[in-house]
Enzyme design. Structure first.
Site, short mmCIF file in Angstrom:
data_model
loop_
_atom_site.label_atom_id
_atom_site.label_comp_id
_atom_site.label_asym_id
_atom_site.label_seq_id
_atom_site.Cartn_x
_atom_site.Cartn_y
_atom_site.Cartn_z
N LEU A 10 0.81 -1.21 0.00
CA LEU A 10 0.00 0.00 0.00
C LEU A 10 0.84 1.26 0.00
O LEU A 10 1.66 1.48 0.91
CB LEU A 10 -0.91 0.01 1.23
N ASP A 11 0.65 2.08 -1.01
CA ASP A 11 1.22 3.42 -1.01
C ASP A 11 0.49 4.23 0.05
O ASP A 11 -0.66 3.92 0.40
CB ASP A 11 1.03 4.05 -2.39
N MET A 12 1.12 5.27 0.54
CA MET A 12 0.49 6.08 1.58
C MET A 12 0.05 7.45 1.07
O MET A 12 -1.11 7.81 1.10
CB MET A 12 1.44 6.24 2.77
N THR A 15 -2.97 8.17 -1.21
CA THR A 15 -3.77 6.96 -1.28
C THR A 15 -4.50 6.74 0.04
O THR A 15 -5.73 6.70 0.07
CB THR A 15 -2.88 5.74 -1.62
N ASP A 182 -1.69 5.69 -5.91
CA ASP A 182 -2.25 6.73 -6.77
C ASP A 182 -1.30 7.19 -7.87
O ASP A 182 -1.72 7.92 -8.77
CB ASP A 182 -2.65 7.95 -5.93
#
Length: 232
Positions: A10-12, A15, A182
């Site tokens: 997971l990108d942070m 996102t 994103d």
């Protein structure tokens, strides 16, 4: 047909963490403290400079210290203002580290996903800043591990960044991994380079450029984090 994923990367920023809000607040506060103008034109100029430097970093053309020491120096030069860009960066990073705003649905979805999947942070952000933001937001509790480029030694979308992650992730079947982010240039391109499925978080409905569709891969696209419920 849903795929049986076990592991989500997971990108942070942009996102799950509302980076736009955190960045704008930090920019306005730091600029204002030194008497610099911080209107829409100045912020747009900073974003243009910053975006160009991050793209160069993702391509491996510059390192992180160069990016961080350069962006405000270039901004001050463009504004015709006097200032120490490197010193200003330190103040800005401290303020940015306090930006723990979440994207809509982030905490709810992470709580739900953590019940079924192993969750890993994959981010190119500054280590100290990112760890502080994740701690302040409370979402670090959902993560099995944080992979931050500054400590990894490589950055998204480089294959070596993901090789580092894969060596530390229990799941070895890449067909059971999915990256959600994103950025087409770091998250989605990174997923392509690593050979894992991708999910582009595109809340503003930007058009998908050519070259980001692969036969045989999922390449999902969502406009809201809540859509992850249907996807997963």
């Amino acid at each position: 047909m849903k795929k049986e994923y076990t592991t989500l990367l997971l990108d942070m920023d942009g996102t799950f963490l509302d980076f736009e809000a955190a960045q704008r607040n930090a920019f306005d506060t730091a600029m204002g403290a030194h008497g610099y103008p911080a209107g829409e034109a100045e912020y747009a100029l900073y974003e243009k400079i910053n975006h160009g430097l991050w793209e160069a970093f993702e391509r491996g053309e510059i390192d992180k210290p160069t990016l961080l020491s350069t962006r405000f120096a270039r901004l001050f030069e463009a504004l015709g203002a006097e200032g120490d860009g490197a010193a200003f960066e330190l103040e800005y990073q401290a303020l940015l580290g306090e930006g723990a705003q979440l994207m809509e649905g982030a905490e709810e979805m992470l709580s739900l996903l953590s019940e079924k999947y192993r969750l890993y942070v994959v981010t190119n952000g500054v280590e100290r800043t990112q760890r502080n933001r994740l701690r302040m937001s409370g979402i670090d509790r959902f993560m099995s591990e944080l992979f931050i480029s500054e400590s990894v030694g490589w950055q998204k979308p480089q294959k070596e960044f993901f090789d580092f992650c894969f060596a530390r992730i229990p799941e070895k079947d890449r067909s059971r991994m999915l990256i959600v982010g994103d950025s087409l240039t770091s998250d989605i391109q990174g997923g392509f380079n690593a050979g894992i499925d991708t999910c582009w978080f595109n809340p503003k409905g930007k058009p998908r450029p050519e070259g980001y569709v692969r036969e045989g891969f999922s390449d999902w696209e969502i406009r809201s984090l809540y859509e992850l419920r249907e996807l997963l």
